[in-house]
Design a protein around this motif. Structure first.
Motif: not given
Length: 215
Positions: A175-189
């Motif tokens: 609940q308290g975690t922050v995810v920084a995915r970024g904008t670069l394309p990546m294969p799923v998984r």
């Protein structure tokens, strides 16, 4: 926030409602904005101290121990948080915009765990389906959350007599975690990369350079 403390969970009674592993279906809607975890763009200014791991910012409680798992090729595979309730591991993965990756992964995990000899059942949680496995004297709880182009997966391993407290603690950690995915394309998984804070990376490098003497 009272991380790892005992508290009542919304909609949770004495027993846990179960999902049918074969026909659970996708849970419609999203609770991320209400409960967390948070996408980097929506990270709250809540004063919570979080361990910055690059793609993840995790609220590690005082007194917890950290254990870093390195890949033989060099990158960090995982950072484990160890407390009295068990060992917690949180990872994030690239996911499709349409969501639904956790539903796929959950079914695959169930098959894999049963193949390893575990007893597996599914339960309803704050974000939908959770997976519970018993293997020997260890109980595992897997929780997944579908976010915007990412999926967050947490697991706790601990003794059976602390299973309920461990599950609540894992939910609070996610609940308290922050995810920084970024904008670069990546294969799923694709696992989102974990970057260690400089102090931890230097400590590991020093330990590897000067291994403790053997008896």
């Amino acid at each position: 926030m009272g991380l790892f403390g005992r508290r009542e969970r919304r909609g949770r009674g004495a027993g846990e409602p179960e999902f049918d592993l074969e026909h659970s279906g996708h849970v419609e809607g999203s609770l991320i904005s209400e409960l967390g975890p948070y996408d980097e763009e929506d990270a709250p200014d809540d004063g919570v101290s979080r361990l910055d791991l690059g793609s993840l910012r995790v609220p590690v409680p005082d007194g917890a121990q950290l254990q870093v798992e390195m890949d033989p090729a060099g990158p960090v595979r995982a950072v484990h948080v160890i407390t009295q309730h068990g060992q917690f591991t949180v990872n994030a993965y690239a996911a499709p915009k349409s969501g639904g990756l956790w539903e796929e992964v959950c079914g695959e995990l169930a098959v894999q765990l049963r193949g390893d000899g575990a007893t597996v059942h599914s339960a309803a949680g704050d974000w939908g389906q959770e997976l519970v496995a018993s293997l020997g004297q260890v109980t595992l709880r897997f929780i997944g959350v579908d976010g915007p182009r990412w999926m967050l997966r947490g697991v706790v391993a601990g003794p059976p007599d602390r299973a309920r407290a461990s599950a609540d603690a894992l939910r609070e950690l996610l609940q308290g975690t922050v995810v920084a995915r970024g904008t670069l394309p990546m294969p799923v998984r694709t696992p989102l990369p974990i970057d260690l804070p400089e102090a931890i990376a230097e400590h590991i490098a020093q330990t590897q350079a000067d291994p403790p003497p053997r008896d």
